[in-house]
Design an enzyme around this catalytic site. Structure first.
Site, PDB file in Angstrom:
ATOM      1  N   HIS A 124      -6.082  29.050  46.518  1.00 10.88           N
ATOM      2  CA  HIS A 124      -7.247  28.483  46.407  1.00 10.88           C
ATOM      3  C   HIS A 124      -7.832  28.432  47.958  1.00 10.88           C
ATOM      4  O   HIS A 124      -6.834  28.383  48.983  1.00 10.88           O
ATOM      5  CB  HIS A 124      -7.200  27.027  45.955  1.00 10.88           C
ATOM      6  CG  HIS A 124      -8.404  26.072  45.952  1.00 10.88           C
ATOM      7  ND1 HIS A 124      -8.903  25.744  46.967  1.00 10.88           N
ATOM      8  CD2 HIS A 124      -9.301  26.035  44.757  1.00 10.88           C
ATOM      9  CE1 HIS A 124     -10.180  25.027  46.564  1.00 10.88           C
ATOM     10  NE2 HIS A 124     -10.224  25.116  45.227  1.00 10.88           N
ATOM     11  N   ASP A 202       1.249  23.575  47.100  1.00  9.34           N
ATOM     12  CA  ASP A 202      -0.213  23.103  46.529  1.00  9.34           C
ATOM     13  C   ASP A 202       0.064  22.957  44.757  1.00  9.34           C
ATOM     14  O   ASP A 202       0.166  23.582  44.210  1.00  9.34           O
ATOM     15  CB  ASP A 202      -1.150  24.106  46.871  1.00  9.34           C
ATOM     16  CG  ASP A 202      -2.462  23.700  45.969  1.00  9.34           C
ATOM     17  OD1 ASP A 202      -2.663  22.761  45.252  1.00  9.34           O
ATOM     18  OD2 ASP A 202      -3.628  24.455  46.360  1.00  9.34           O
ATOM     19  N   GLN A 205      -3.061  22.292  40.805  1.00  8.67           N
ATOM     20  CA  GLN A 205      -3.042  22.647  39.403  1.00  8.67           C
ATOM     21  C   GLN A 205      -1.687  22.602  38.434  1.00  8.67           C
ATOM     22  O   GLN A 205      -1.555  22.762  37.251  1.00  8.67           O
ATOM     23  CB  GLN A 205      -3.351  23.944  39.132  1.00  8.67           C
ATOM     24  CG  GLN A 205      -4.619  24.368  39.645  1.00  8.67           C
ATOM     25  CD  GLN A 205      -5.831  23.761  38.984  1.00  8.67           C
ATOM     26  OE1 GLN A 205      -5.600  23.379  37.723  1.00  8.67           O
ATOM     27  NE2 GLN A 205      -7.037  23.718  39.574  1.00  8.67           N
ATOM     28  N   LYS A 228      -7.966  15.733  39.297  1.00  8.56           N
ATOM     29  CA  LYS A 228      -7.260  16.567  38.294  1.00  8.56           C
ATOM     30  C   LYS A 228      -6.220  15.948  37.260  1.00  8.56           C
ATOM     31  O   LYS A 228      -5.601  16.791  36.482  1.00  8.56           O
ATOM     32  CB  LYS A 228      -6.746  17.840  39.087  1.00  8.56           C
ATOM     33  CG  LYS A 228      -7.959  18.741  39.698  1.00  8.56           C
ATOM     34  CD  LYS A 228      -7.536  19.708  40.146  1.00  8.56           C
ATOM     35  CE  LYS A 228      -8.418  20.522  41.434  1.00  8.56           C
ATOM     36  NZ  LYS A 228      -9.496  21.281  40.828  1.00  8.56           N
ATOM     37  N   CYS A 367     -13.396  29.226  44.232  1.00  7.11           N
ATOM     38  CA  CYS A 367     -12.714  29.059  45.523  1.00  7.11           C
ATOM     39  C   CYS A 367     -11.246  30.071  45.910  1.00  7.11           C
ATOM     40  O   CYS A 367     -10.583  29.535  46.384  1.00  7.11           O
ATOM     41  CB  CYS A 367     -12.328  27.642  45.820  1.00  7.11           C
ATOM     42  SG  CYS A 367     -13.807  26.489  45.882  1.00  7.11           S
TER      43      CYS A 367
HETATM   44  N1  PMP Z   1      -5.884  23.962  45.355  1.00 12.79           N
HETATM   45  C1  PMP Z   1      -6.053  24.448  43.934  1.00 12.79           C
HETATM   46  C2  PMP Z   1      -4.966  25.230  43.349  1.00 12.79           C
HETATM   47  C3  PMP Z   1      -7.127  23.952  43.477  1.00 12.79           C
HETATM   48  O1  PMP Z   1      -7.250  24.358  42.100  1.00 12.79           O
HETATM   49  C4  PMP Z   1      -7.870  23.233  43.982  1.00 12.79           C
HETATM   50  C5  PMP Z   1      -9.077  22.410  43.356  1.00 12.79           C
HETATM   51  N2  PMP Z   1      -9.910  23.518  42.621  1.00 12.79           N
HETATM   52  C6  PMP Z   1      -7.636  22.693  45.270  1.00 12.79           C
HETATM   53  C7  PMP Z   1      -6.627  23.292  45.963  1.00 12.79           C
HETATM   54  C8  PMP Z   1      -8.554  21.752  45.801  1.00 12.79           C
HETATM   55  O2  PMP Z   1      -8.544  20.413  45.516  1.00 12.79           O
HETATM   56  P1  PMP Z   1      -9.599  19.574  45.920  1.00 12.79           P
HETATM   57  O3  PMP Z   1     -10.925  19.783  45.788  1.00 12.79           O
HETATM   58  O4  PMP Z   1      -9.546  18.248  44.970  1.00 12.79           O
HETATM   59  O5  PMP Z   1      -9.478  18.976  47.212  1.00 12.79           O
END
Ligand code: PMP
Length: 422
Positions: A124, A202, A205, A228, A367
């Protein structure tokens, strides 16, 4: 507790609503954000209605009660991750804020010109851009591990990259938010440590869907987001080994993170407060703790098993539809995420049609632009499942995709739009 998604749905008031002129909502956008059960909403309301005040240092009843609840939330989070100490739990604004904290604090102190930060191409943007920013600031390099045809990465590729680049940090996602691929956090961490690299996982997910044991993973940093895991927005968790938090310089400066301040300078306090400058997300931490307890009552193993079954059903059915390209590995190697494209039909058109059928999915690059680039796609549609989704909803989703096929393919329609964020 027996696992019954139909019963669990009653816990989530939002799932009772209808959309698109009376269609029941099939919410399949859980990788972007999950919904909250009533217990989480109630816990936050209770805080605001009965005992909210700013935390720490307040010599009055409400502040003491808020502080106790806020610190209890930290202990709940510690147990959720099986961290050694609650001092290893820093509340942040989310995954993005957690990674940025590591990049700005640990990164600036430990990474220099010519050093390498290793990531995967499936990250991401939250796990790419902070490293690009670090590269701009200190002159390090960001190297990307490629994925193979089936959307996974062989251990031999990881081993070779660790040997070639000798990275300072290996930062990878435990589960891709596009492909759904599960990457092996524990064994990759072990490999990275053997080559001398620190590790950031990270878990944005992964935390919603699997039991995480940070002591077993042994990663130096693990991050995830409250929204999440059925918790509130505006809160996330940065787990870091205490030795790192003690050595790392404070990143944000202000109230709450200092021991003393003079006209000459300041001294920082101990972790975790050292990394929680300003008024923290108090009601959000309390809501997060309630969400984590809720997930533990339902059982993360049950959740994972259920999502895998839904994912398998969706994945298999999608692959039968002419012109559909399912991204990523077969369901046994991935979490509850299915991303796909359709020949000659833009992902936005798919999502828009599905919305008319009450089915909420996401379309865009999610993203993950570098990943879409290597896949040769500008955008994809993504269905992502959670504990409250049902087989009936998967079938409605598939029927709606079949309708898209009939409706748009016959017109040979192709729409080009700039990819949207997230
Ligand atoms: N890393 C991953 C794998 C994600 O899926 C996301 C959220 N889409 C993020 C980071 C960013 O998370 P947040 O927008 O809650 O900071």
């Amino acid at each position: 507790m027996t696992f019954d998604p139909h019963q669990l749905r009653d816990d989530f008031p939002i799932l009772r609503r209808t959309v698109a002129s009376g269609q029941p909502l099939a919410y399949l956008d859980n990788a972007a954000s999950t919904q909250r059960p009533q217990v989480v909403i109630d816990a936050m309301s209770d805080c605001y209605q009965n005992y909210y005040a700013n935390v720490h240092r307040g010599i009055h009843t409400l502040s003491e009660e808020s502080t106790a609840a806020y610190e209890a939330a930290r202990v709940t989070t510690q147990h959720f991750l099986n961290a050694r100490s609650s001092r290893e739990i820093v509340f942040t604004a989310g995954t993005t804020a957690g990674i940025n904290t590591v990049a700005r604090s640990w990164g600036h102190a430990n990474v220099g010109r010519g050093d390498v930060i290793l990531v995967t191409i499936a990250e991401h943007h939250a796990n790419i851009v902070p490293w690009h920013q670090l590269a701009e600031a200190v002159g390090c390099r960001v190297e990307f591990l490629p994925i193979n045809q089936s959307g996974t990465i062989d251990d031999s590729v990881v081993a070779q990259a660790l040997k070639t680049h000798r990275p300072k940090l290996f930062a990878f996602t435990a589960t891709s938010n596009v492909l759904g691929t599960n990457f092996p956090a524990q064994s990759w961490t072990e490999m990275a440590h053997r080559s001398g690299a620190a590790v950031l996982v990270d878990a944005a997910q992964a935390a919603p869907h699997e039991v995480i044991d940070v002591q077993q993973w042994d990663a130096d940093f693990v991050v995830f987001s409250g929204h999440k895991v059925c918790g509130p927005t505006g809160i996330g968790v940065l787990y870091a080994k205490l030795e790192h938090l003690e050595a790392m310089p404070a990143f944000l400066g202000g109230g709450g993170m200092i021991q003393t301040v003079t006209t000459e300078g300041f001294t920082a306090t101990e972790p975790p407060e050292k990394f929680e400058a300003g008024t923290p997300p108090i009601a959000e931490a309390i809501g997060l703790a309630e969400a984590l307890r809720y997930l533990q009552r339902v059982g993360l193993d049950n959740i994972r098993q259920h999502e895998n079954a839904l994912c398998q059903r969706a994945d298999q059915a999608l692959r039968q539809i002419e012109g559909v390209d399912v991204l990523g590995p077969m369901p046994d190697l991935k979490g509850g995420i299915v991303s796909f494209t359709m020949d000659r039909i833009h992902a936005h058109d798919i999502a828009q049609w599905l919305d008319t059928r009450g089915v909420a999915v996401r379309a865009g690059h999610h993203c993950a632009m570098p990943l879409h680039d290597v896949l040769g796609k500008t955008a994809s549609a993504r269905a992502s499942f959670y504990l409250y989704n049902t087989v009936e909803e998967v079938d409605r989703f598939i029927e709606a995709v079949q309708e898209v096929r009939k409706k748009f393919a016959s017109k040979g329609r192709r729409r080009r739009r700039p990819p949207v964020t997230n």
